[in-house]
Design an enzyme around this catalytic site. Structure first.
Site, PDB file in Angstrom:
ATOM      1  N   ASP A 167       0.528   8.820  -1.062  1.00 36.47           N
ATOM      2  CA  ASP A 167       1.018   8.978   0.308  1.00 36.47           C
ATOM      3  C   ASP A 167       0.716  10.360   0.878  1.00 36.47           C
ATOM      4  O   ASP A 167       0.565  10.524   2.087  1.00 36.47           O
ATOM      5  CB  ASP A 167       2.540   8.797   0.324  1.00 36.47           C
ATOM      6  N   HIS A 225      -9.857  -3.761   9.508  1.00 35.47           N
ATOM      7  CA  HIS A 225      -9.672  -3.662   8.050  1.00 35.47           C
ATOM      8  C   HIS A 225     -10.132  -4.927   7.320  1.00 35.47           C
ATOM      9  O   HIS A 225     -10.340  -4.891   6.104  1.00 35.47           O
ATOM     10  CB  HIS A 225      -8.200  -3.424   7.713  1.00 35.47           C
ATOM     11  N   MET A 269      -0.053  -3.267   9.095  1.00 31.58           N
ATOM     12  CA  MET A 269      -0.564  -3.291   7.728  1.00 31.58           C
ATOM     13  C   MET A 269      -1.463  -4.509   7.597  1.00 31.58           C
ATOM     14  O   MET A 269      -1.058  -5.630   7.904  1.00 31.58           O
ATOM     15  CB  MET A 269       0.612  -3.346   6.734  1.00 31.58           C
ATOM     16  N   GLU A 270      -2.687  -4.238   7.136  1.00 25.75           N
ATOM     17  CA  GLU A 270      -3.772  -5.208   7.209  1.00 25.75           C
ATOM     18  C   GLU A 270      -3.737  -6.277   6.119  1.00 25.75           C
ATOM     19  O   GLU A 270      -4.779  -6.610   5.544  1.00 25.75           O
ATOM     20  CB  GLU A 270      -5.097  -4.443   7.137  1.00 25.75           C
ATOM     21  N   HIS A 304      -7.371  -2.410  15.146  1.00 25.22           N
ATOM     22  CA  HIS A 304      -7.435  -1.598  13.924  1.00 25.22           C
ATOM     23  C   HIS A 304      -7.199  -2.467  12.679  1.00 25.22           C
ATOM     24  O   HIS A 304      -8.007  -2.470  11.746  1.00 25.22           O
ATOM     25  CB  HIS A 304      -6.410  -0.473  14.003  1.00 25.22           C
ATOM     26  N   GLU A 305      -6.118  -3.214  12.685  1.00 28.79           N
ATOM     27  CA  GLU A 305      -5.802  -4.014  11.490  1.00 28.79           C
ATOM     28  C   GLU A 305      -6.855  -5.105  11.272  1.00 28.79           C
ATOM     29  O   GLU A 305      -7.219  -5.397  10.147  1.00 28.79           O
ATOM     30  CB  GLU A 305      -4.391  -4.614  11.589  1.00 28.79           C
ATOM     31  N   GLU A 357      -9.855   4.038   6.007  1.00 25.75           N
ATOM     32  CA  GLU A 357      -9.289   4.294   7.339  1.00 25.75           C
ATOM     33  C   GLU A 357     -10.300   4.860   8.345  1.00 25.75           C
ATOM     34  O   GLU A 357     -10.278   4.495   9.515  1.00 25.75           O
ATOM     35  CB  GLU A 357      -8.062   5.203   7.239  1.00 25.75           C
ATOM     36  N   GLN A 404       0.833  -1.190   0.000  1.00 25.24           N
ATOM     37  CA  GLN A 404       0.000   0.000   0.000  1.00 25.24           C
ATOM     38  C   GLN A 404       0.875   1.250   0.000  1.00 25.24           C
ATOM     39  O   GLN A 404       1.874   1.261   0.718  1.00 25.24           O
ATOM     40  CB  GLN A 404      -0.902   0.018   1.240  1.00 25.24           C
ATOM     41  N   PRO A 456       7.855   0.084   8.361  1.00 24.42           N
ATOM     42  CA  PRO A 456       7.505   1.520   8.318  1.00 24.42           C
ATOM     43  C   PRO A 456       6.144   1.892   8.879  1.00 24.42           C
ATOM     44  O   PRO A 456       5.843   3.080   9.001  1.00 24.42           O
ATOM     45  CB  PRO A 456       7.570   1.844   6.816  1.00 24.42           C
ATOM     46  N   TYR A 461      -8.182   9.298   8.877  1.00 24.03           N
ATOM     47  CA  TYR A 461      -8.406   8.488  10.077  1.00 24.03           C
ATOM     48  C   TYR A 461      -9.351   9.190  11.052  1.00 24.03           C
ATOM     49  O   TYR A 461     -10.388   8.661  11.428  1.00 24.03           O
ATOM     50  CB  TYR A 461      -7.082   8.231  10.801  1.00 24.03           C
TER      51      TYR A 461
HETATM   52  N1  BES Z   1      -3.285   0.625   6.110  1.00 26.99           N
HETATM   53  C1  BES Z   1      -2.630   1.361   7.120  1.00 26.99           C
HETATM   54  C2  BES Z   1      -1.172   1.595   6.840  1.00 26.99           C
HETATM   55  C3  BES Z   1      -0.901   2.348   5.554  1.00 26.99           C
HETATM   56  C4  BES Z   1      -1.576   3.500   5.263  1.00 26.99           C
HETATM   57  C5  BES Z   1       0.051   1.887   4.682  1.00 26.99           C
HETATM   58  C6  BES Z   1      -1.308   4.170   4.090  1.00 26.99           C
HETATM   59  C7  BES Z   1       0.317   2.562   3.508  1.00 26.99           C
HETATM   60  C8  BES Z   1      -0.362   3.698   3.211  1.00 26.99           C
HETATM   61  C9  BES Z   1      -2.766   0.698   8.485  1.00 26.99           C
HETATM   62  O1  BES Z   1      -3.980   0.070   8.682  1.00 26.99           O
HETATM   63  C10 BES Z   1      -2.683   1.770   9.521  1.00 26.99           C
HETATM   64  O2  BES Z   1      -3.537   2.608   9.528  1.00 26.99           O
HETATM   65  N2  BES Z   1      -1.659   1.731  10.368  1.00 26.99           N
HETATM   66  C11 BES Z   1      -1.469   2.684  11.432  1.00 26.99           C
HETATM   67  C12 BES Z   1      -1.920   2.117  12.733  1.00 26.99           C
HETATM   68  C13 BES Z   1      -3.222   2.523  13.225  1.00 26.99           C
HETATM   69  C14 BES Z   1      -3.488   1.977  14.605  1.00 26.99           C
HETATM   70  C15 BES Z   1      -3.635   3.943  13.081  1.00 26.99           C
HETATM   71  C16 BES Z   1       0.000   2.945  11.581  1.00 26.99           C
HETATM   72  O3  BES Z   1       0.794   2.396  10.803  1.00 26.99           O
HETATM   73  O4  BES Z   1       0.393   3.699  12.454  1.00 26.99           O
HETATM   74 ZN    ZN Z   2      -5.558   1.471   8.861  1.00 29.78          ZN
END
Ligand code: BES
Ligand code: ZN
Length: 615
Positions: A389, A313, A284-285, A309-310, A332, A155, A280, A397
């Site tokens: 990005d 998703h 990631m779900e 959270h994951e 999100e 993603q 990073p 969120y």
């Molecule tokens: N899907 C996202 C991570 C993501 C977002 C990857 C955009 C690439 C591009 C994942 O579900 C996420 O939101 N992760 C958050 C954690 C969450 C508890 C808010 C994170 O990585 O901090």
């Molecule tokens: Zn997320």
């Protein structure tokens, strides 16, 4: 008369189906700015991946073979970025192909000649050292420090950097994969997974449910599996397995309470792999196998909302997928809402309110940061020509959450839950964009119960509408009073912080008055040793405050540097680098970044390069 009508109807049906070209599926994908593919002409439906993971050369090579559906097209276009394409076949015979012009964001269109009968295309390829999805880790960068490690991050538009593919979230494919890795290592994917190593390093995978390409994922390392229940468990390096198993022991309960809210879990298995600290993201779900940062292993289960959270998703995102990255809030925002509901169901309202309140402050800070670019604070984005990005911030969120929570409070929880369950069921294994969502909302909630609601203001305008739900936490009010008292009296009364949870500490640290004195920070640090906190979240927000207020006690400079070198979680490290920059300490930040950068995955490095203006 009825019979005549019926016969006439059949005739029309026959004519219309004959006049259509043969074998024409109903392809109705919308314009999407982040993929070169033209799925209305020709689209992939299934992938057979056959690859070799070569740690010596840090390269993946092999073939990706696709079943396709086409509209009698003479060409199928895949996305590809930083890949070497060696050869392409159509139904087993070499076919001509070309790479179109390179775009910095999107890569190259890979145009493959086909004919109207073509059923399968096969691309022979290898990755290069520019491939952004992959992070190759040396043994030293892992937890156990004995074997190398590889993980992918797809993603938003990085899958095309390790597999040539139609890389749009609108497209869904099933896949099988054969992956060859060094025999001491184990491979796992977003698919049915092995539970132990094979003797020869050969692994076969199957993902039977159709998923969008950004959810294809692979990790390879010296890992082990430990089950939590018959459908949940942990993959991690040896020295991390037990800790992770303890930390996430509620995973089965989370799945069960999620199901009780919005319907059956669609993916059979829910496992988590705890990756090395350079991963990073928080999480990631990837379907069937969430990828997670070790920074949430706090030892006291206090950061497990990440798992909720994951897991959420698995419905919002993986089952019902945003059609384009402009609709990212649908992934999100719904997921944060669902996450809060799982946390409330399992741990009660106090915990959920604290989490929601933290998100509310994140949102406030994000909006403040965008005060010169208010369009960035709309839920529906316009990312054409930009890196997706750019849109992946707190707005999707936390404004997304606030919108849904406001809807919930307006419609009543019972009605809202029926609506959401229905939403997931009706759109399962398909995609949704913002406009379709608004129609669905009008029809199934607002008109149904005759509710007036300013949906458009929430989605298409900047900032936060006046009817926002008020999120408050009694526990946090107490924390705020405690801060005031410490600062006013210059004395730390430790009895006031007894039994505080991680969330209370985070709120405490983030809400010091702007004019707090360095002496106060020293007093607090002497009492609570926050500089050496083992909780990554508390440490991160404390480091941010230390930088803001120029606190240098307790050897904190070294601690911050160590943290930034060890951890690659983008949200954490960018918060700290941003604090340096905001306080005119970019030089200090750059000095650390030069040492840390080689430990970061490309998505983190790209963000920090831009932030600090690094080459
Ligand atoms: N899907 C996202 C991570 C993501 C977002 C990857 C955009 C690439 C591009 C994942 O579900 C996420 O939101 N992760 C958050 C954690 C969450 C508890 C808010 C994170 O990585 O901090
Ligand atoms: Zn997320």
């Amino acid at each position: 008369m009825k019979k005549i009508l019926l016969a006439f109807g059949c005739l029309i049906f026959l004519i219309s189906s004959c006049s259509k070209k043969q074998n024409i599926p109903t392809l109705s994908y919308i314009e999407e700015p982040h993929s070169f593919s033209q799925p209305n002409e020709a689209v992939i439906t299934h992938m057979d991946l056959d690859i070799n993971v070569d740690f010596n050369n840090e390269m993946i090579h092999g073939k990706a073979s696709y079943l396709i559906k086409s509209n009698e097209a003479s060409q199928i276009i895949l996305d590809s970025k930083f890949l070497t394409i060696e050869n392409v076949q159509a139904d087993g015979k070499d076919t001509s192909f070309s790479l179109g012009e390179f775009d910095k964001q999107l890569g190259n269109p890979l145009k493959i000649d086909i004919n109207k009968h073509t059923k399968r295309i096969t691309v022979f390829y290898k990755t290069t050292n520019k491939t952004e999805a992959l992070q190759w880790l040396k043994p030293q960068q892992t937890t156990d420090k004995t074997h190398p490690f590889l993980f992918t991050q797809g993603q938003a538009i990085l899958t095309r950097t390790w597999i040539p593919i139609q890389d749009s979230p609108q497209i869904r494919i099933t896949y099988n994969a054969k992956v060859q890795v060094p025999s001491q290592l184990m491979a796992v994917m977003s698919a049915e997974n092995p539970k132990s190593k094979t003797p020869d390093g050969h692994y076969s995978f199957k993902m039977a449910q159709p998923i969008p390409p950004y959810l294809i994922a692979l990790a390879v390392g010296d890992i082990e599996y430990k089950a939590i229940s018959n459908r949940t468990g942990i993959y991690a390096e040896k020295s991390m397995v037990e800790k992770a198993h303890y930390e996430f022991s509620d995973m089965e309960n989370m799945v069960a309470s999620a199901e009780a809210l919005y319907g059956k879990y669609a993916w059979e298995q829910f496992d988590v792999i705890v990756l090395p600290p350079s991963f990073p993201f928080g999480g990631m779900e990837n379907p069937r196998l969430t990828f997670a940062t070790p920074t949430v292993i706090a030892g006291d289960k206090s950061l497990t909302s990440l798992i909720a959270h994951e897991l959420a998703h698995s419905w919002s995102g993986n089952l019902v997928t945003n059609a384009t990255w402009d609709d990212f809030w649908l992934n999100e925002g719904f997921t944060v809402y669902f996450e809060m509901r799982i946390m409330e169901a399992l741990y009660g309202k106090d915990r959920a309110n604290m989490l929601a309140r933290i998100g509310r402050q994140d949102l406030e800070e994000e909006i403040e940061g965008f005060k010169d670019a208010p369009d960035e604070t709309k839920l529906k984005l316009n990312l054409k020509g930009r890196n997706p990005d750019d849109g992946m911030n707190s707005i999707a969120y936390d404004k997304g959450y606030l919108f849904l929570r406001t809807l919930e409070e307006t419609a009543g929880r019972e009605n809202f839950d029926i609506f959401l369950k229905n939403y997931f069921q009706k759109h399962a294994f398909s995609t949704i964009n913002t406009e379709k969502f608004v129609d669905f909302l009008n029809e199934n909630l607002l008109e149904k119960y005759n509710i007036a609601f300013n949906t458009d203001a929430w989605i298409y305008t900047a900032g936060i509408p006046d009817n926002q739900a008020i999120i408050s936490s009694d526990k946090f009010k107490t924390v705020e009073k405690t801060i005031q008292q410490f600062v006013k009296t210059n004395i730390v009364d430790k009895t006031l912080t007894e039994g505080w949870t991680t969330q209370e500490w985070v709120h405490f640290v983030r809400n010091f008055p702007n004019d707090i004195k360095t002496g106060h920070l020293a007093m607090i640090d002497n009492a609570f040793n926050l500089t050496n906190s083992n909780n990554s979240y508390i440490a991160m927000v404390w480091y941010e405050q230390a930088i803001n207020h120029n606190y240098r006690g307790n050897n904190i400079d070294t601690k911050i540097e160590e943290f930034l070198i060890r951890v690659g979680r983008r949200w954490y490290v960018s918060t700290i680098y941003k604090a340096f920059k905001r306080n005119d300490k970019t030089d200090e930040a750059l000095a650390i970044y030069k040492k840390a950068r080689s430990n970061y995955h490309a998505v983190t490095a790209n963000t920090i390069d831009d932030l600090l203006g690094y080459n």
